[in-house]
Design a protein around this motif. Structure first.
Motif, mmCIF file in Angstrom:
data_model
loop_
_atom_site.group_PDB
_atom_site.id
_atom_site.type_symbol
_atom_site.label_atom_id
_atom_site.label_comp_id
_atom_site.label_asym_id
_atom_site.label_seq_id
_atom_site.Cartn_x
_atom_site.Cartn_y
_atom_site.Cartn_z
ATOM 1 N N SER A 15 52.619 63.887 126.179
ATOM 2 C CA SER A 15 51.415 64.611 125.797
ATOM 3 C C SER A 15 51.679 66.106 125.673
ATOM 4 O O SER A 15 51.231 66.754 124.716
ATOM 5 C CB SER A 15 50.312 64.358 126.826
ATOM 6 N N SER A 18 53.965 66.839 122.661
ATOM 7 C CA SER A 18 53.186 66.666 121.435
ATOM 8 C C SER A 18 52.318 67.885 121.169
ATOM 9 O O SER A 18 52.231 68.377 120.039
ATOM 10 C CB SER A 18 52.310 65.415 121.536
ATOM 11 N N SER A 19 51.658 68.365 122.229
ATOM 12 C CA SER A 19 50.803 69.539 122.084
ATOM 13 C C SER A 19 51.613 70.759 121.682
ATOM 14 O O SER A 19 51.214 71.529 120.798
ATOM 15 C CB SER A 19 50.075 69.803 123.404
ATOM 16 N N GLN A 22 52.782 70.324 118.059
ATOM 17 C CA GLN A 22 51.638 70.443 117.156
ATOM 18 C C GLN A 22 51.301 71.906 116.906
ATOM 19 O O GLN A 22 51.054 72.327 115.775
ATOM 20 C CB GLN A 22 50.438 69.714 117.748
ATOM 21 N N SER A 51 49.625 61.027 114.042
ATOM 22 C CA SER A 51 49.718 62.275 114.798
ATOM 23 C C SER A 51 51.076 62.370 115.500
ATOM 24 O O SER A 51 51.773 61.361 115.695
ATOM 25 C CB SER A 51 48.599 62.345 115.839
ATOM 26 N N ILE A 52 51.433 63.566 115.891
ATOM 27 C CA ILE A 52 52.694 63.768 116.604
ATOM 28 C C ILE A 52 52.689 62.987 117.915
ATOM 29 O O ILE A 52 53.687 62.358 118.279
ATOM 30 C CB ILE A 52 52.940 65.268 116.860
ATOM 31 N N GLU A 53 51.565 63.015 118.622
ATOM 32 C CA GLU A 53 51.501 62.305 119.906
ATOM 33 C C GLU A 53 51.625 60.797 119.713
ATOM 34 O O GLU A 53 52.369 60.132 120.454
ATOM 35 C CB GLU A 53 50.204 62.634 120.639
ATOM 36 N N TYR A 55 53.100 59.341 117.289
ATOM 37 C CA TYR A 55 54.464 59.097 116.822
ATOM 38 C C TYR A 55 55.434 59.095 118.009
ATOM 39 O O TYR A 55 56.300 58.223 118.107
ATOM 40 C CB TYR A 55 54.843 60.176 115.811
ATOM 41 N N LEU A 56 55.287 60.064 118.908
ATOM 42 C CA LEU A 56 56.128 60.093 120.096
ATOM 43 C C LEU A 56 55.867 58.886 120.988
ATOM 44 O O LEU A 56 56.808 58.329 121.577
ATOM 45 C CB LEU A 56 55.895 61.387 120.869
ATOM 46 N N ASP A 57 54.619 58.483 121.098
ATOM 47 C CA ASP A 57 54.289 57.277 121.865
ATOM 48 C C ASP A 57 54.975 56.056 121.262
ATOM 49 O O ASP A 57 55.471 55.180 121.996
ATOM 50 C CB ASP A 57 52.773 57.052 121.894
ATOM 51 N N HIS A 95 57.988 65.087 112.183
ATOM 52 C CA HIS A 95 58.172 63.677 112.525
ATOM 53 C C HIS A 95 59.621 63.235 112.301
ATOM 54 O O HIS A 95 60.202 62.546 113.154
ATOM 55 C CB HIS A 95 57.231 62.801 111.693
#
Length: 206
Positions: A15, A18-19, A22, A51-53, A55-57, A95
């Motif tokens: 999280s 990602s923040s 972003q 979203s980036i989050e 995608y990372l998840d 990404h």
């Protein structure tokens, strides 16, 4: 970050990263009109809808790499942005940079990891593109892959400290990943990297 194996800690780390990414991407999106930026193989024609989050998840869920790989991936992204100032992280390339940096980190850090075709599926791109991205990323890093324990723990300490404080903020004039001597968003650490022999790849069925 000794508790990286904890799902709760990993969720918080994902999280936070990602923040951070972003905010960096959005800052660089605004700066595109003021500062020249090169177009690279990492750039998509459009912004990805995921979203980036998320995608990372997705990477965390399917890549099955060690938790340390996400720290090393962040270190690689920091090195990449320092060595390639004309290729800042933005919404069109973040990404692809993420999936590539995690894959390279897994290959360097883990005893077992998936092949490029598998990572391509996780990242939602073709195997051919994944191969090109890997090569460009390695050259962009100058093949500077080794991460000493001191460097690793320095980055971990920074991330842990920032995660305990507040969401990362971005100075609009500074748009890479570090928090350096001037307290801008950079992680410009100078470490003595020892030589490290890359581990042999074990191909896993896709």
């Amino acid at each position: 970050m000794a508790e990286l194996e904890s799902p709760r800690v990993m969720s918080k780390l994902i999280s936070f990263l990602s923040s951070l990414l972003q905010r960096v991407a959005e800052s660089n999106d605004l700066n595109r009109r003021l500062q020249p930026q090169k177009i690279s193989v990492f750039h998509g024609l459009t912004r990805p809808t995921i979203s980036i989050e998320n995608y990372l998840d997705r990477i965390l869920k399917y890549a099955n790499c060690s938790p340390s790989c996400f720290i090393v991936s962040y270190i690689y992204l920091d090195r990449f942005t320092q060595r390639q100032p004309a290729l800042p992280i933005n919404s069109f390339n973040v990404h692809r940079l993420l999936i590539t940096s995690v894959m390279v980190a897994a290959k360097f850090m883990d005893d077992m990891y998936y092949n490029n075709a598998y990572y391509a599926k996780v990242g939602g791109i073709s195997t051919a593109e994944m191969n090109f991205l890997e090569v460009d990323f390695l050259f962009g890093l100058g093949f500077h892959l080794n991460v000493t324990p001191t460097t690793f723990h320095t980055y971990c300490s920074y991330l842990q400290r920032e995660m305990l404080m507040q969401p990362p903020t971005i100075n609009s004039a500074e748009s890479s990943l570090c928090m350096g001597k001037s307290s801008k968003l950079h992680l410009c650490f100078n470490d003595d990297e020892s030589s490290h022999q890359q581990q042999q790849q074990q191909q896993l069925a896709v």
